[in-house]
Design an enzyme around this catalytic site. Structure first.
Site, PDB file in Angstrom:
ATOM      1  N   ARG A   1      -2.960  -3.248  13.155  1.00  0.00           N
ATOM      2  CA  ARG A   1      -2.986  -3.880  14.561  1.00  0.00           C
ATOM      3  C   ARG A   1      -3.122  -5.514  14.466  1.00  0.00           C
ATOM      4  O   ARG A   1      -3.614  -5.655  13.461  1.00  0.00           O
ATOM      5  CB  ARG A   1      -4.095  -3.406  15.352  1.00  0.00           C
ATOM      6  CG  ARG A   1      -5.508  -3.702  15.138  1.00  0.00           C
ATOM      7  CD  ARG A   1      -6.185  -4.454  15.978  1.00  0.00           C
ATOM      8  NE  ARG A   1      -7.472  -4.987  15.308  1.00  0.00           N
ATOM      9  CZ  ARG A   1      -7.713  -5.917  14.504  1.00  0.00           C
ATOM     10  NH1 ARG A   1      -6.804  -6.568  13.812  1.00  0.00           N
ATOM     11  NH2 ARG A   1      -9.224  -6.386  13.964  1.00  0.00           N
TER      12      ARG A   1
ATOM     13  N   LEU B   1       0.862  -1.558   0.033  1.00  0.00           N
ATOM     14  CA  LEU B   1      -0.082  -0.005   0.008  1.00  0.00           C
ATOM     15  C   LEU B   1       0.885   1.230   0.036  1.00  0.00           C
ATOM     16  O   LEU B   1       0.541   2.196  -0.775  1.00  0.00           O
ATOM     17  CB  LEU B   1      -0.833  -0.057   1.069  1.00  0.00           C
ATOM     18  CG  LEU B   1      -2.130  -1.233   1.118  1.00  0.00           C
ATOM     19  CD1 LEU B   1      -2.548  -1.360   2.480  1.00  0.00           C
ATOM     20  CD2 LEU B   1      -3.353  -0.569   0.176  1.00  0.00           C
TER      21      LEU B   1
ATOM     22  N   LYS C   1     -24.190   0.289   6.897  1.00  0.00           N
ATOM     23  CA  LYS C   1     -24.748  -0.548   7.904  1.00  0.00           C
ATOM     24  C   LYS C   1     -25.826   0.334   8.561  1.00  0.00           C
ATOM     25  O   LYS C   1     -25.935   1.528   8.325  1.00  0.00           O
ATOM     26  CB  LYS C   1     -23.823  -0.897   8.872  1.00  0.00           C
ATOM     27  CG  LYS C   1     -22.827  -1.985   8.648  1.00  0.00           C
ATOM     28  CD  LYS C   1     -22.103  -2.698   9.860  1.00  0.00           C
ATOM     29  CE  LYS C   1     -21.414  -3.851   9.754  1.00  0.00           C
ATOM     30  NZ  LYS C   1     -20.969  -4.500  10.820  1.00  0.00           N
ATOM     31  N   GLU C   2     -26.790  -0.280   9.167  1.00  0.00           N
ATOM     32  CA  GLU C   2     -27.958   0.247   9.905  1.00  0.00           C
ATOM     33  C   GLU C   2     -27.421   1.544  10.785  1.00  0.00           C
ATOM     34  O   GLU C   2     -28.030   2.386  10.823  1.00  0.00           O
ATOM     35  CB  GLU C   2     -28.417  -0.682  10.809  1.00  0.00           C
ATOM     36  CG  GLU C   2     -29.899  -0.519  11.412  1.00  0.00           C
ATOM     37  CD  GLU C   2     -30.954  -0.568  10.346  1.00  0.00           C
ATOM     38  OE1 GLU C   2     -30.744  -1.293   9.375  1.00  0.00           O
ATOM     39  OE2 GLU C   2     -32.157  -0.147  10.698  1.00  0.00           O
TER      40      GLU C   2
ATOM     41  N   ALA D   1     -16.610   6.827  12.387  1.00  0.00           N
ATOM     42  CA  ALA D   1     -16.538   5.446  12.987  1.00  0.00           C
ATOM     43  C   ALA D   1     -15.855   5.533  14.617  1.00  0.00           C
ATOM     44  O   ALA D   1     -16.024   4.971  15.472  1.00  0.00           O
ATOM     45  CB  ALA D   1     -15.667   4.676  11.913  1.00  0.00           C
TER      46      ALA D   1
ATOM     47  N   GLU E   1      -7.390  -8.287   7.178  1.00  0.00           N
ATOM     48  CA  GLU E   1      -8.439  -7.695   6.871  1.00  0.00           C
ATOM     49  C   GLU E   1      -8.110  -5.954   6.661  1.00  0.00           C
ATOM     50  O   GLU E   1      -7.647  -5.408   7.345  1.00  0.00           O
ATOM     51  CB  GLU E   1      -9.562  -7.536   7.930  1.00  0.00           C
ATOM     52  CG  GLU E   1     -10.799  -6.788   7.597  1.00  0.00           C
ATOM     53  CD  GLU E   1     -11.679  -6.745   8.886  1.00  0.00           C
ATOM     54  OE1 GLU E   1     -12.953  -7.034   8.875  1.00  0.00           O
ATOM     55  OE2 GLU E   1     -11.512  -5.924   9.775  1.00  0.00           O
TER      56      GLU E   1
ATOM     57  N   ARG F   1      -5.965  -0.257   8.554  1.00  0.00           N
ATOM     58  CA  ARG F   1      -7.054   0.373   8.497  1.00  0.00           C
ATOM     59  C   ARG F   1      -6.428   1.579   7.557  1.00  0.00           C
ATOM     60  O   ARG F   1      -5.358   2.191   7.703  1.00  0.00           O
ATOM     61  CB  ARG F   1      -7.461   1.002   9.524  1.00  0.00           C
ATOM     62  CG  ARG F   1      -8.791   1.972   9.427  1.00  0.00           C
ATOM     63  CD  ARG F   1      -9.454   2.249  10.825  1.00  0.00           C
ATOM     64  NE  ARG F   1     -10.025   1.322  11.253  1.00  0.00           N
ATOM     65  CZ  ARG F   1     -10.404   0.826  12.686  1.00  0.00           C
ATOM     66  NH1 ARG F   1     -10.059   1.796  13.439  1.00  0.00           N
ATOM     67  NH2 ARG F   1     -11.122  -0.075  12.936  1.00  0.00           N
TER      68      ARG F   1
ATOM     69  N   HIS G   1     -14.439  -3.208   3.180  1.00  0.00           N
ATOM     70  CA  HIS G   1     -13.623  -4.218   3.824  1.00  0.00           C
ATOM     71  C   HIS G   1     -13.296  -5.297   2.999  1.00  0.00           C
ATOM     72  O   HIS G   1     -14.176  -5.723   2.211  1.00  0.00           O
ATOM     73  CB  HIS G   1     -14.289  -4.906   5.191  1.00  0.00           C
ATOM     74  CG  HIS G   1     -14.877  -4.075   6.220  1.00  0.00           C
ATOM     75  ND1 HIS G   1     -15.396  -4.568   7.329  1.00  0.00           N
ATOM     76  CD2 HIS G   1     -14.701  -2.829   6.373  1.00  0.00           C
ATOM     77  CE1 HIS G   1     -15.600  -3.437   8.206  1.00  0.00           C
ATOM     78  NE2 HIS G   1     -15.047  -2.434   7.661  1.00  0.00           N
TER      79      HIS G   1
HETATM   80  P1  0O2 Z   1     -11.792  -3.865  15.608  1.00  0.00           P
HETATM   81  O1  0O2 Z   1     -10.966  -3.667  17.043  1.00  0.00           O
HETATM   82  O2  0O2 Z   1     -12.081  -2.718  15.121  1.00  0.00           O
HETATM   83  O3  0O2 Z   1     -11.051  -4.888  14.830  1.00  0.00           O
HETATM   84  P2  0O2 Z   1     -17.716  -9.108  13.896  1.00  0.00           P
HETATM   85  O4  0O2 Z   1     -16.104  -8.972  13.654  1.00  0.00           O
HETATM   86  O5  0O2 Z   1     -17.974 -10.324  14.127  1.00  0.00           O
HETATM   87  O6  0O2 Z   1     -18.377  -7.959  14.418  1.00  0.00           O
HETATM   88  P3  0O2 Z   1     -17.505  -9.413  11.021  1.00  0.00           P
HETATM   89  O7  0O2 Z   1     -18.861  -9.586   9.832  1.00  0.00           O
HETATM   90  O8  0O2 Z   1     -16.587 -10.304  10.941  1.00  0.00           O
HETATM   91  O9  0O2 Z   1     -18.419  -8.977  12.466  1.00  0.00           O
HETATM   92  O10 0O2 Z   1     -17.021  -7.996  10.532  1.00  0.00           O
HETATM   93  P4  0O2 Z   1     -17.879  -6.613  10.107  1.00  0.00           P
HETATM   94  O11 0O2 Z   1     -19.121  -6.215  10.522  1.00  0.00           O
HETATM   95  O12 0O2 Z   1     -17.773  -6.604   8.555  1.00  0.00           O
HETATM   96  O13 0O2 Z   1     -16.569  -5.721  10.600  1.00  0.00           O
HETATM   97  C1  0O2 Z   1     -16.074  -5.723  11.848  1.00  0.00           C
HETATM   98  C2  0O2 Z   1     -15.208  -4.537  11.881  1.00  0.00           C
HETATM   99  O14 0O2 Z   1     -15.646  -3.569  11.188  1.00  0.00           O
HETATM  100  C3  0O2 Z   1     -15.322  -4.101  13.444  1.00  0.00           C
HETATM  101  O15 0O2 Z   1     -14.164  -4.399  14.002  1.00  0.00           O
HETATM  102  C4  0O2 Z   1     -15.036  -2.429  13.392  1.00  0.00           C
HETATM  103  O16 0O2 Z   1     -13.683  -2.050  13.339  1.00  0.00           O
HETATM  104  C5  0O2 Z   1     -15.894  -2.230  12.036  1.00  0.00           C
HETATM  105  N1  0O2 Z   1     -17.203  -1.982  12.284  1.00  0.00           N
HETATM  106  C6  0O2 Z   1     -18.286  -2.638  11.500  1.00  0.00           C
HETATM  107  N2  0O2 Z   1     -19.313  -2.259  11.913  1.00  0.00           N
HETATM  108  C7  0O2 Z   1     -19.255  -1.264  12.444  1.00  0.00           C
HETATM  109  C8  0O2 Z   1     -20.010  -0.174  13.228  1.00  0.00           C
HETATM  110  O17 0O2 Z   1     -21.294   0.130  13.117  1.00  0.00           O
HETATM  111  N3  0O2 Z   1     -19.481   1.106  13.826  1.00  0.00           N
HETATM  112  C9  0O2 Z   1     -18.145   1.275  13.906  1.00  0.00           C
HETATM  113  N4  0O2 Z   1     -17.778   2.133  14.709  1.00  0.00           N
HETATM  114  N5  0O2 Z   1     -17.429   0.197  13.420  1.00  0.00           N
HETATM  115  C10 0O2 Z   1     -17.953  -0.864  12.763  1.00  0.00           C
HETATM  116  P5  0O2 Z   1     -14.122  -5.111  15.593  1.00  0.00           P
HETATM  117  O18 0O2 Z   1     -14.070  -6.301  15.602  1.00  0.00           O
HETATM  118  O19 0O2 Z   1     -15.579  -4.399  16.171  1.00  0.00           O
HETATM  119  O20 0O2 Z   1     -12.949  -4.468  16.294  1.00  0.00           O
END
Ligand code: 0O2
Length: 255
Positions: free
Chosen positions: A79, A57, A148-149, A187, A175, A113, A156
């Site tokens: 991270r 990147l 998202k809602e 966010a 990721e 990120r 991602h």
């Molecule tokens: P961190 O510390 O940021 O990594 P899940 O991981 O189980 O929640 P999924 O489907 O694996 O679900 O992941 P998803 O929803 O595609 O994306 C997860 C990550 O995206 C989250 O990581 C957040 O960083 C971000 N994210 C997703 N939805 C939201 C939201 O509504 N608000 C905010 N602020 N961030 C969001 P983690 O695991 O929460 O933590």
């Protein structure tokens, strides 16, 4: 610029994290303690994949900067997920408690990120990364096209990235969350409200609604600013082409 969040990278630190685990079930901490050195091996590979993707990147950002005098990437953050968060996710999602299941199901142990200046930059840089021959795209979730809602917007991409070890090449998932500066600051506030807030439920609900509205306003503002940026870039390209053809003409006249 890449900012590294503290990476728990020693047997002692990982063991400490496991001892402080706040899981509902002791089975998860027992499992983590039993496999503490396997965790370290896994983390080492994932860290390598995260570093490789980060370098790719950075190179893309430098190339854009040279070609278009525009840096698409404002900054990046990297991270590794803590053992606690990995265990919490396995427990919450009901994944089988084995190392194979961890590798197969938890895709976000290594995370980058990428905070870009404009939405066009998000799509340009993510495409340039995904198109590279040694990168395998496992999954794309486009929360910019489909927010998202909550109002959350980001792109991602789960990439399988090759890591060359002394024993050969292995691919590990990273990721990559691509977003703009506006999406990023939205966010981080929403994250604070959701996970760190001590506000009463009623207040939180009210603020969540405000943030949903803010997300829409920010998206509209970004669209407008993007138009201005597109105009600037295309004029710059035209001028560069014009001066190139001007140069060619004067070369032909002189020869
Ligand atoms: P961190 O510390 O940021 O990594 P899940 O991981 O189980 O929640 P999924 O489907 O694996 O679900 O992941 P998803 O929803 O595609 O994306 C997860 C990550 O995206 C989250 O990581 C957040 O960083 C971000 N994210 C997703 N939805 C939201 C939201 O509504 N608000 C905010 N602020 N961030 C969001 P983690 O695991 O929460 O933590």
């Amino acid at each position: 610029m890449i900012l590294d969040h503290e990476i728990p990278f020693s047997l002692m630190k990982i063991r400490q994290q496991i001892q402080n685990l706040d899981t509902n079930s002791a089975i998860f901490s027992e499992f983590a303690l039993k496999h503490v050195s396997d965790f370290l091996d896994i983390m080492q590979v994932y860290r390598g994949a995260m570093q490789e993707a980060g370098t790719k990147l950075e190179i893309l950002d430098e190339e854009y900067s040279m070609r278009l005098s525009h840096n698409p990437i404002h900054h990046m953050e990297r991270r590794l997920k803590s053992v606690g968060s990995i265990m919490e996710k396995m427990e919450r999602r009901g994944f089988e408690l084995t190392l194979e299941s961890l590798k197969k199901n938890v895709y976000d142990i290594a995370g980058i990120r990428v905070v870009c200046n404009y939405v066009d930059d998000v799509y340009a840089v993510s495409k340039a990364l995904c198109d590279q021959d040694d990168i395998e795209v496992a999954l794309i979730k486009d929360y910019i096209a489909n927010p998202k809602e909550t109002g959350y917007r980001s792109l991602h991409v789960i990439c399988m990235v090759p890591v060359y070890l002394s024993s050969g090449c292995v691919k590990a998932p990273v990721e990559v969350q691509f977003r703009t500066i506006a999406m990023d600051y939205w966010a981080s506030l929403e994250h604070k409200l959701r996970y760190k807030s001590i506000l009463p439920t009623e207040e939180r609900t009210k603020h969540s609604k405000t943030l949903q509205d803010c997300a829409k306003t920010l998206a509209k503002l970004e669209d407008e600013m993007q138009e201005v940026q597109r105009d600037l870039i295309s004029t710059q390209k035209k001028l560069a082409l014009g001066s190139d053809s001007g140069l060619n003409e004067s070369r032909q006249t002189n020869s």
